[in-house]
Scaffold this motif. Structure first.
Motif, mmCIF file in Angstrom:
data_model
loop_
_atom_site.group_PDB
_atom_site.id
_atom_site.type_symbol
_atom_site.label_atom_id
_atom_site.label_comp_id
_atom_site.label_asym_id
_atom_site.label_seq_id
_atom_site.Cartn_x
_atom_site.Cartn_y
_atom_site.Cartn_z
ATOM 1 N N GLU A 175 0.834 -1.217 0.000
ATOM 2 C CA GLU A 175 0.000 0.000 0.000
ATOM 3 C C GLU A 175 0.866 1.264 0.000
ATOM 4 N N ARG A 176 1.969 1.186 0.726
ATOM 5 C CA ARG A 176 2.845 2.354 0.856
ATOM 6 C C ARG A 176 3.499 2.675 -0.497
ATOM 7 N N ASN A 177 3.849 1.655 -1.254
ATOM 8 C CA ASN A 177 4.561 1.856 -2.527
ATOM 9 C C ASN A 177 3.640 2.082 -3.729
ATOM 10 N N ARG A 178 2.373 1.820 -3.522
ATOM 11 C CA ARG A 178 1.426 1.825 -4.641
ATOM 12 C C ARG A 178 1.340 3.178 -5.360
ATOM 13 N N ALA A 179 1.354 4.274 -4.559
ATOM 14 C CA ALA A 179 1.224 5.606 -5.170
ATOM 15 C C ALA A 179 2.352 5.865 -6.157
ATOM 16 N N ALA A 180 3.545 5.345 -5.848
ATOM 17 C CA ALA A 180 4.702 5.609 -6.706
ATOM 18 C C ALA A 180 4.789 4.649 -7.889
ATOM 19 N N TYR A 181 4.400 3.396 -7.691
ATOM 20 C CA TYR A 181 4.651 2.390 -8.740
ATOM 21 C C TYR A 181 3.393 1.843 -9.421
ATOM 22 N N GLY A 182 2.232 2.189 -8.881
ATOM 23 C CA GLY A 182 0.967 1.805 -9.528
ATOM 24 C C GLY A 182 0.881 0.340 -9.892
ATOM 25 N N PRO A 183 0.625 0.027 -11.164
ATOM 26 C CA PRO A 183 0.366 -1.359 -11.583
ATOM 27 C C PRO A 183 1.583 -2.282 -11.481
ATOM 28 N N SER A 184 2.776 -1.734 -11.252
ATOM 29 C CA SER A 184 3.945 -2.618 -11.095
ATOM 30 C C SER A 184 4.607 -2.370 -9.739
ATOM 31 N N THR A 185 3.773 -2.270 -8.698
ATOM 32 C CA THR A 185 4.297 -2.058 -7.346
ATOM 33 C C THR A 185 5.016 -3.324 -6.874
ATOM 34 N N VAL A 186 4.327 -4.460 -7.093
ATOM 35 C CA VAL A 186 4.969 -5.726 -6.770
ATOM 36 C C VAL A 186 5.265 -6.426 -8.098
ATOM 37 N N VAL A 187 6.502 -6.873 -8.241
ATOM 38 C CA VAL A 187 6.925 -7.484 -9.517
ATOM 39 C C VAL A 187 7.583 -8.843 -9.249
ATOM 40 N N GLY A 188 7.769 -9.584 -10.319
ATOM 41 C CA GLY A 188 8.352 -10.924 -10.203
ATOM 42 C C GLY A 188 9.872 -10.894 -10.225
ATOM 43 N N PHE A 189 10.424 -12.041 -9.958
ATOM 44 C CA PHE A 189 11.881 -12.194 -10.002
ATOM 45 C C PHE A 189 12.189 -13.364 -10.939
ATOM 46 N N SER A 190 13.035 -13.104 -11.928
ATOM 47 C CA SER A 190 13.281 -14.131 -12.953
ATOM 48 C C SER A 190 14.324 -15.154 -12.513
ATOM 49 N N GLY A 191 14.999 -14.841 -11.421
ATOM 50 C CA GLY A 191 16.096 -15.717 -11.012
ATOM 51 C C GLY A 191 17.398 -14.954 -11.089
ATOM 52 N N SER A 192 17.416 -13.943 -12.007
ATOM 53 C CA SER A 192 18.614 -13.113 -12.098
ATOM 54 C C SER A 192 18.258 -11.626 -12.203
ATOM 55 N N ASP A 193 16.959 -11.369 -12.440
ATOM 56 C CA ASP A 193 16.550 -9.970 -12.625
ATOM 57 C C ASP A 193 15.196 -9.679 -11.995
ATOM 58 N N CYS A 194 15.060 -8.422 -11.530
ATOM 59 C CA CYS A 194 13.763 -7.911 -11.082
ATOM 60 C C CYS A 194 13.019 -7.526 -12.351
ATOM 61 N N SER A 195 11.806 -8.005 -12.527
ATOM 62 C CA SER A 195 11.104 -7.719 -13.785
ATOM 63 C C SER A 195 10.599 -6.278 -13.864
ATOM 64 N N GLY A 196 10.762 -5.520 -12.782
ATOM 65 C CA GLY A 196 10.360 -4.107 -12.820
ATOM 66 C C GLY A 196 11.504 -3.199 -13.210
ATOM 67 N N CYS A 197 12.703 -3.721 -13.186
ATOM 68 C CA CYS A 197 13.871 -2.891 -13.504
ATOM 69 C C CYS A 197 14.009 -2.669 -15.002
ATOM 70 N N PRO A 198 14.268 -1.419 -15.421
ATOM 71 C CA PRO A 198 14.471 -1.167 -16.850
ATOM 72 C C PRO A 198 15.788 -1.802 -17.329
ATOM 73 N N SER A 199 16.800 -1.883 -16.464
ATOM 74 C CA SER A 199 18.066 -2.509 -16.879
ATOM 75 C C SER A 199 18.335 -3.717 -15.974
ATOM 76 N N SER A 200 19.405 -4.403 -16.251
ATOM 77 C CA SER A 200 19.723 -5.608 -15.489
ATOM 78 C C SER A 200 20.071 -5.285 -14.039
ATOM 79 N N MET A 201 19.766 -6.253 -13.175
ATOM 80 C CA MET A 201 20.092 -6.126 -11.771
ATOM 81 C C MET A 201 21.588 -6.406 -11.603
#
Ligand SMILES: [Zn+2]
Length: 234
Positions: A180-206
């Motif tokens: 709830e706290r992060n929702r205002a800033a990130y909207g539909p991608s507040t919670v994202v998945g993890f591919s095993g090597s990358d956060c799927s919300g990150c524009p570039s590699s982790m």
């Protein structure tokens, strides 16, 4: 973590429903129907004033015609009633009567002229009355369509609220607070998945170190991505 993704999906849907509700074509259609009706009223009012002005002129000419007729009757009575004593007086009376008859013709012509000016106004007013009835019908139909469209959205929202409440029950209280706290800033991608090597919300590699850190967390953990700030579901 499925519960939190489900909550997020319902929040996204709520945003879409709110947007749909704010931009309903049915509301635009109702506004257009009401504007057309208002334009009819404006035209009716303008024509009403014009008509009133012309009818007043007509009444004034008719009043003058009546006065001239009364005066003519009076003179006629005098001329043929036997009260005339000299030919000079008779000539003078006839002159005045001739003058009055010309004035009468003139006024009657003006009465007809004004009446002819009122006719097209009455015709247009009749058209506008028909148009107003049709427009009232269109407004009622548009209003009904808007009510239906809004009710449909309310129904969809209620269903979504139900699903969200169910999903929330399966989410840890602390995770929900962070979401709830992060929702205002990130909207539909507040919670994202993890591919095993990358956060799927990150524009570039982790960075490898960060990916490693997240990978080591136990499943079901909600990590903060140090790159984009989103919540990464492990
Ligand atoms: Zn990220």
């Amino acid at each position: 973590m499925e519960g939190l993704f489900a909550v997020q999906a319902e929040d996204v849907l709520k945003g879409q429903l709110d947007h749909r509700r704010a931009n309903l074509l049915e509301r635009t259609a109702l506004a257009a129907a009401e504007a057309a009706r208002a334009a009819t009223d404006v035209e009716v009012e303008g024509l009403g004033l014009e008509r009133l002005e012309r009818v007043r002129r007509q009444n004034r000419y008719e009043g003058e015609v009546a006065a001239v007729e009364a005066r003519l009757a009076e003179l006629d009575e005098k001329l043929y009633g036997g009260g005339i004593t000299s030919p000079k007086e008779a000539t003078s009376l006839q002159d005045e009567m001739g003058h009055l008859r010309r004035r009468q013709d003139d006024l009657e012509g003006q009465v007809l002229e004004v009446m002819e000016l009122v006719e097209p106004i009455d015709a247009r007013l009749a058209e506008l009355a028909t148009a107003a009835d049709e427009q009232d019908g269109a407004i009622a139909a548009a209003r009904g369509a808007l009510v239906d469209a809004e009710a449909e959205i309310v129904r969809e929202q209620a269903e979504s609220d139900g699903r969200r409440a169910e999903a929330v029950a399966a989410v840890a209280a602390d995770d929900l607070v962070r979401y709830e706290r992060n929702r205002a800033a990130y909207g539909p991608s507040t919670v994202v998945g993890f591919s095993g090597s990358d956060c799927s919300g990150c524009p570039s590699s982790m960075p490898a170190v960060e990916a490693d850190r997240v990978r080591r967390l136990p499943e079901g953990t909600l990590a903060d991505c140090s790159e984009c700030g989103r919540l990464v579901a492990r």
